[in-house]
Design an enzyme around this catalytic site. Sequence first.
Site, PDB file in Angstrom:
ATOM      1  CB  SER A  11      -1.082   0.004   1.283  1.00  0.00           C
ATOM      2  OG  SER A  11      -0.383  -0.203   2.055  1.00  0.00           O
ATOM      3  NE  ARG A  12       1.515   2.678   5.303  1.00  0.00           N
ATOM      4  CZ  ARG A  12       2.058   2.674   6.251  1.00  0.00           C
ATOM      5  NH1 ARG A  12       3.392   3.400   5.981  1.00  0.00           N
ATOM      6  NH2 ARG A  12       2.565   1.547   6.932  1.00  0.00           N
ATOM      7  CB  VAL A  64       1.945 -11.594   5.564  1.00  0.00           C
ATOM      8  CG1 VAL A  64       1.419 -10.707   5.106  1.00  0.00           C
ATOM      9  CG2 VAL A  64       2.926 -10.004   7.309  1.00  0.00           C
ATOM     10  CG  ASN A  90       7.823  -4.469   0.474  1.00  0.00           C
ATOM     11  OD1 ASN A  90       9.068  -4.431   0.308  1.00  0.00           O
ATOM     12  ND2 ASN A  90       6.849  -3.657   1.145  1.00  0.00           N
ATOM     13  CB  SER A 142      17.601  -4.506   6.375  1.00  0.00           C
ATOM     14  OG  SER A 142      18.013  -3.338   6.428  1.00  0.00           O
ATOM     15  CE1 TYR A 155      13.619  -3.582   9.694  1.00  0.00           C
ATOM     16  CE2 TYR A 155      16.459  -3.098   9.634  1.00  0.00           C
ATOM     17  CZ  TYR A 155      14.464  -2.973   9.077  1.00  0.00           C
ATOM     18  OH  TYR A 155      14.448  -2.942   8.292  1.00  0.00           O
ATOM     19  CE  LYS A 159      13.481  -6.242   7.870  1.00  0.00           C
ATOM     20  NZ  LYS A 159      12.809  -6.461   6.267  1.00  0.00           N
TER      21      LYS A 159
HETATM   22  P1  NAP Z   1       6.931   1.636   5.368  1.00  0.00           P
HETATM   23  O1  NAP Z   1       6.643   2.428   4.233  1.00  0.00           O
HETATM   24  O2  NAP Z   1       6.486   1.316   6.863  1.00  0.00           O
HETATM   25  O3  NAP Z   1       5.773  -0.132   4.439  1.00  0.00           O
HETATM   26  C1  NAP Z   1       5.211  -1.190   5.586  1.00  0.00           C
HETATM   27  C2  NAP Z   1       4.268  -1.502   4.469  1.00  0.00           C
HETATM   28  O4  NAP Z   1       4.363  -2.934   4.825  1.00  0.00           O
HETATM   29  C3  NAP Z   1       3.064  -1.045   4.055  1.00  0.00           C
HETATM   30  O5  NAP Z   1       1.904  -1.136   3.700  1.00  0.00           O
HETATM   31  C4  NAP Z   1       2.375  -1.496   5.465  1.00  0.00           C
HETATM   32  O6  NAP Z   1       1.115  -1.824   5.567  1.00  0.00           O
HETATM   33  C5  NAP Z   1       2.716  -2.845   5.047  1.00  0.00           C
HETATM   34  N1  NAP Z   1       2.627  -4.097   6.602  1.00  0.00           N
HETATM   35  C6  NAP Z   1       3.005  -3.290   7.428  1.00  0.00           C
HETATM   36  N2  NAP Z   1       2.661  -4.508   9.003  1.00  0.00           N
HETATM   37  C7  NAP Z   1       2.299  -5.352   7.977  1.00  0.00           C
HETATM   38  C8  NAP Z   1       1.662  -7.023   8.661  1.00  0.00           C
HETATM   39  N3  NAP Z   1       1.584  -7.198   9.708  1.00  0.00           N
HETATM   40  N4  NAP Z   1       0.669  -7.316   7.431  1.00  0.00           N
HETATM   41  C9  NAP Z   1       0.871  -6.794   5.701  1.00  0.00           C
HETATM   42  N5  NAP Z   1       1.343  -5.706   5.892  1.00  0.00           N
HETATM   43  C10 NAP Z   1       1.696  -4.892   6.757  1.00  0.00           C
HETATM   44  O7  NAP Z   1       8.047   0.289   5.314  1.00  0.00           O
HETATM   45  P2  NAP Z   1       8.973   0.423   4.091  1.00  0.00           P
HETATM   46  O8  NAP Z   1      10.721   1.470   3.534  1.00  0.00           O
HETATM   47  O9  NAP Z   1       8.396   0.607   2.596  1.00  0.00           O
HETATM   48  O10 NAP Z   1       9.703  -1.120   3.506  1.00  0.00           O
HETATM   49  C11 NAP Z   1       9.231  -2.283   2.970  1.00  0.00           C
HETATM   50  C12 NAP Z   1      10.720  -3.013   3.441  1.00  0.00           C
HETATM   51  O11 NAP Z   1      11.382  -3.292   3.291  1.00  0.00           O
HETATM   52  C13 NAP Z   1      10.520  -3.550   4.728  1.00  0.00           C
HETATM   53  O12 NAP Z   1      10.180  -5.184   4.779  1.00  0.00           O
HETATM   54  C14 NAP Z   1      11.527  -3.236   5.859  1.00  0.00           C
HETATM   55  O13 NAP Z   1      12.111  -3.649   6.859  1.00  0.00           O
HETATM   56  C15 NAP Z   1      12.113  -3.183   4.707  1.00  0.00           C
HETATM   57  N6  NAP Z   1      13.500  -1.953   4.276  1.00  0.00           N
HETATM   58  C16 NAP Z   1      12.988  -0.578   3.935  1.00  0.00           C
HETATM   59  C17 NAP Z   1      14.629   0.559   3.943  1.00  0.00           C
HETATM   60  C18 NAP Z   1      13.860   1.501   3.655  1.00  0.00           C
HETATM   61  O14 NAP Z   1      15.327   2.542   3.632  1.00  0.00           O
HETATM   62  N7  NAP Z   1      12.591   1.759   3.441  1.00  0.00           N
HETATM   63  C19 NAP Z   1      15.911  -0.102   4.453  1.00  0.00           C
HETATM   64  C20 NAP Z   1      16.152  -1.735   4.426  1.00  0.00           C
HETATM   65  C21 NAP Z   1      14.871  -2.477   4.155  1.00  0.00           C
HETATM   66  P3  NAP Z   1       0.023  -0.274   5.879  1.00  0.00           P
HETATM   67  O15 NAP Z   1       0.306   0.909   5.496  1.00  0.00           O
HETATM   68  O16 NAP Z   1      -1.420  -1.039   5.771  1.00  0.00           O
HETATM   69  O17 NAP Z   1       0.247  -0.366   7.090  1.00  0.00           O
END
Ligand code: NAP
Length: 246
Positions: A11-12, A64, A90, A142, A155, A159
């Site tokens: 979604s985001r 999930v 994801n 990550s 975390y 990861k």
């Molecule tokens: P984000 O902006 O916080 O978005 C999180 C997404 O996950 C949202 O769509 C959220 O849905 C969904 N979500 C969270 N908990 C959930 C659950 N229990 N069941 C189903 N959906 C769930 O995070 P992001 O930055 O895009 O991160 C995405 C992935 O990349 C994660 O695994 C994160 O650890 C990894 N990551 C991110 C970064 C970074 O710099 N951003 C770096 C390394 C790794 P809702 O909208 O309904 O809340």
Amino acid sequence: MKKVALVTGSSRGLGRAQAIRLAKLGYDVAVNFVQDSSAPKAQEVLDIMKKEYGADGIAIQADVADYAQCEKLVHAVIEKFGHIDVLVNNAGVNVDRLFVETPLDDIRREIDVDFLAHIYMNKLVVPYMQKQKSGCIVNISSICGWKPTPWQVVYCGVKAAVMGMTRAMAAELGADGIRVNSIAPGFHITDMTMHDPEEVREEQKQLTPLGRFGTPEDVADGLECIVNTEFMTGQIISPNGGLWMH
Ligand code: NAP
């Protein structure tokens, strides 16, 4: 038959960009989210995929971290499309806090969403891929799985576990025609990282040789590479602008 992808947490942020990229690559895409308030955001992703790339989609609310909800999620996708060619695990959460001060509930939530959810989804989707003798799984880990980071003890641990699971799955499932890889993002601007204090974000940028924050599209580029590279399995690729070197 059109190929089908399922992206959890789309979604985001990074998941949204990956879902839209898969639509661009010709996939029909199942979008997943957890919060009621994210339903309009998931619908917006479906609208963009349809309007810009003619992709069919479905938005499914499911936590999930809950096996029963994963079952419903996978069944809903199979009911609509009949098969799943690409699964992107994801969805994730991140608790920035000193280890000893982190409440047990937060620790359990991180393990549940960032690791067990991958296990649940993979366990449910792999049998369909085994039957069709093909499939591509991408587990989002990550850079923290490699890089020791204060305030992110749990975390970093989960990861790293995702990375280990990815390699073992690739070893076990190659004979079934299933590829399993991981993307280890660096520091990308999403809601997750926007919570970080300004000085933390600035420090990450300074440490990145390419001199900028990552975008969600940088991660989608990594996904496109994995999806299109048929001989790649058991790999962890990391779009991180060189941040890993520090
Ligand atoms: P984000 O902006 O916080 O978005 C999180 C997404 O996950 C949202 O769509 C959220 O849905 C969904 N979500 C969270 N908990 C959930 C659950 N229990 N069941 C189903 N959906 C769930 O995070 P992001 O930055 O895009 O991160 C995405 C992935 O990349 C994660 O695994 C994160 O650890 C990894 N990551 C991110 C970064 C970074 O710099 N951003 C770096 C390394 C790794 P809702 O909208 O309904 O809340």
